[in-house]
Design an enzyme around this catalytic site. Structure first.
Site, mmCIF file in Angstrom:
data_model
loop_
_atom_site.group_PDB
_atom_site.id
_atom_site.type_symbol
_atom_site.label_atom_id
_atom_site.label_comp_id
_atom_site.label_asym_id
_atom_site.label_seq_id
_atom_site.Cartn_x
_atom_site.Cartn_y
_atom_site.Cartn_z
ATOM 1 C CE LYS A 144 73.478 -5.841 71.662
ATOM 2 N NZ LYS A 144 74.027 -4.497 71.910
ATOM 3 C CG ASP A 188 76.993 -5.389 70.005
ATOM 4 O OD1 ASP A 188 76.733 -4.423 70.718
ATOM 5 O OD2 ASP A 188 77.653 -6.369 70.426
ATOM 6 N N GLY A 207 90.502 -3.333 73.172
ATOM 7 C CA GLY A 207 89.805 -3.478 71.895
ATOM 8 C C GLY A 207 90.567 -2.814 70.764
ATOM 9 C CG PHE A 208 91.645 -4.465 67.224
ATOM 10 C CD1 PHE A 208 91.386 -5.575 67.991
ATOM 11 C CD2 PHE A 208 91.601 -4.594 65.837
ATOM 12 C CE1 PHE A 208 91.093 -6.808 67.410
ATOM 13 C CE2 PHE A 208 91.309 -5.819 65.235
ATOM 14 C CZ PHE A 208 91.055 -6.924 66.035
ATOM 15 N N GLY A 209 88.420 -2.391 67.627
ATOM 16 C CA GLY A 209 87.369 -2.275 66.612
ATOM 17 C C GLY A 209 86.783 -0.884 66.546
ATOM 18 C CG ASN A 210 82.558 1.224 65.237
ATOM 19 O OD1 ASN A 210 81.790 1.466 66.147
ATOM 20 N ND2 ASN A 210 82.673 1.975 64.169
HETATM 21 O O1 2IT Z 1 75.320 -1.751 72.573
HETATM 22 C C1 2IT Z 1 74.834 -0.849 71.858
HETATM 23 O O2 2IT Z 1 74.309 0.154 72.354
HETATM 24 C C2 2IT Z 1 74.911 -1.013 70.415
HETATM 25 N N1 2IT Z 1 75.453 -1.999 69.956
HETATM 26 C C3 2IT Z 1 74.285 0.017 69.509
HETATM 27 C C4 2IT Z 1 72.844 -0.279 69.310
HETATM 28 C C5 2IT Z 1 72.143 0.597 68.291
HETATM 29 O O3 2IT Z 1 70.939 0.342 68.085
HETATM 30 O O4 2IT Z 1 72.737 1.500 67.716
#
Ligand code: 2IT
Length: 447
Positions: A125, A165, A236-239
């Site tokens: 991450k 993310d 939330g309201f995003g992706n």
């Molecule tokens: O929290 C997650 O699993 C993501 N942000 C996606 C991570 C990814 O490598 O697609």
């Protein structure tokens, strides 16, 4: 033998001032400690000590110029947590709340989530405390370029594959991928969440939300119930929220709330038309990080400033925003209002107190690392397509995602079904299933 209190006290001593990492680690350790103590190979390998320590952490400076010509300085991070089962894989978060400890929690969770997907991906991450709110497109471009100029030293398609993310979507991935190509002169699947014209996969933008609804559907089927006719409170309201409302609507459920840092929207008609789905994307890309304008655009909807949607009566709840967004009091409110299913779609969206309330009431609770794994699973499918230099159709990717989510659900049942009665503890089941694969791989690989 591991003793949980002693182990956690030592982990806290070694990782001071990282409460979210300690919270995530405690939940997993609580789930697996009996299994670990019963397995001499795990004990000999000191598996809990090794699995809670990231392989390596990069911290770097990101300098960029804002539209006024002033120099700005942000912190950049990449945490390569564990690569026992595949290259490090996980998103990049751009948000002012980003800290080293916060990213360690996310990398730790990612390791087990990626294991659950059945695909060969390790856990990683990264991100920055950069705040996209109010930034111009050019500022975002300059930040992404500078961020990738440093990050590219540590990543690669067989080493570490970042993605999006919070605060990182298709636009940011594009700017970062462009800079990677400029510096390395190679076309590889080093990032996922790419645009369709330059190596991306169909369904990836929708995948976290779609996967979460597929998981919920399995959980309901297991209880001989169905999504059709259910009312849902969502945050939330995003992706992620966008994918969730589209798929939940398709399966006949009605989403009645969405939310932002400014408050929540209650839409009595449901967030259920193409116009409303598209409007969510518009709100997100405006970079204002507020949800209030939805109520102006759709006058039947009401905006509740400074409040969270968990006070609204519904059959199901989908936290889709950020960690610890639903606490113990919210959990009690949901249960008092008759909510029967909680699908944690954000990473660690519920506090330990909230999870305790749900498990104690024997409510079906899907933990984030299982329910939201469809995003990274589809990233894994994007990597496969990049390696093959070939693209699958929407139907092919979607069918694979569906199977993966069913497998993740079934793994939770296999390891989480209580001996007496029918209750499934998906937290425990998913933690054990995710942990076992990583731990066994670590032992096979030696130290
Ligand atoms: O929290 C997650 O699993 C993501 N942000 C996606 C991570 C990814 O490598 O697609």
């Amino acid at each position: 033998m591991y003793n949980i209190d002693r182990f956690m006290a030592e982990l806290e001593r070694k990782n001071p001032a990282q409460p979210e990492f300690i919270q995530a680690a405690r939940e997993v350790v609580e789930s697996v400690i009996d299994m670990v103590n019963e397995n001499p190979a795990y004990l000999k390998a000191k598996i809990l000590d090794r699995i809670t320590e990231p392989d390596r952490v990069f911290m770097f400076k990101v300098e960029w110029e804002d539209d006024n010509g002033d120099v700005q300085i942000n912190k950049g991070y990449r945490i390569q947590f564990n690569n026992a089962i595949g290259p490090y894989k996980g998103g990049l978060r751009f948000h002012p709340s980003v800290t080293l400890g916060g990213l360690k929690f996310l990398g730790f969770e990612q390791m087990f989530k990626n294991s659950l997907t059945t695909l060969p991906m390790g856990g990683g991450k990264g991100g920055s405390d950069f705040n996209p709110k109010g930034k111009s497109d050019n500022e975002i471009l300059r930040f992404c370029r500078s961020f990738m100029t440093e990050l590219q030293k540590y990543i690669g398609p067989e080493t570490d594959v970042p993605a999006g993310d919070i605060g990182v979507g298709g636009r940011e991935i594009g700017y970062m991928y462009g800079q990677y190509k400029r510096l390395r002169n190679e076309n590889t699947g080093v990032l996922t969440g790419k645009g369709l014209n330059w190596g991306g996969s169909l369904v990836r933008p929708e995948a976290t939300g779609f996967g979460s609804v597929y998981y919920a559907d399995e959980m309901l089927k297991y209880k001989k119930d169905a999504m059709k006719g259910k009312t849902i409170v969502c945050s939330g309201f995003g992706n992620v929220t966008w994918g969730t409302v589209i798929k939940a609507t398709e399966l006949g459920a009605k989403i009645i709330t969405i939310s932002g840092p400014d408050g929540y929207i209650y839409d009595v008609d449901g967030v259920n038309t193409q116009e409303k789905f598209d409007y969510l994307l518009e709100l997100r890309s405006s970079n204002n990080d507020i949800v209030a304008p939805y109520a102006k655009k759709f006058p039947n909807a009401k905006f509740f400033a400074g409040k969270r949607p968990w006070e609204v009566k519904a059959d199901m709840a989908f936290p889709c925003a950020i960690q610890n967004e639903l606490n113990g009091d919210d959990a009690k409110k949901l249960l008092d209002n008759g909510c029967k299913y909680i699908v944690e779609t954000s990473n660690m969206g519920c506090t330990p107190e909230a999870v305790e309330v749900f498990l104690h009431a024997k409510i079906a609770f899907a933990p984030g690392k299982a329910a939201n794994a469809g995003g990274v699973a589809t990233s894994g499918l994007e990597m496969s397509q990049n390696s093959m230099k070939f693209s699958w159709s929407r139907e092919e990717v979607d069918a694979k995602l569906k199977i993966i989510m069913k497998n993740i659900h079934d793994a939770g049942v296999k390891y989480g079904k209580e001996k007496k009665g029918n209750f499934v503890n998906y937290v425990k089941g998913s933690n054990i299933a995710g942990f076992k694969k990583v731990a066994d791989a670590m032992i096979d690989l030696g130290y």
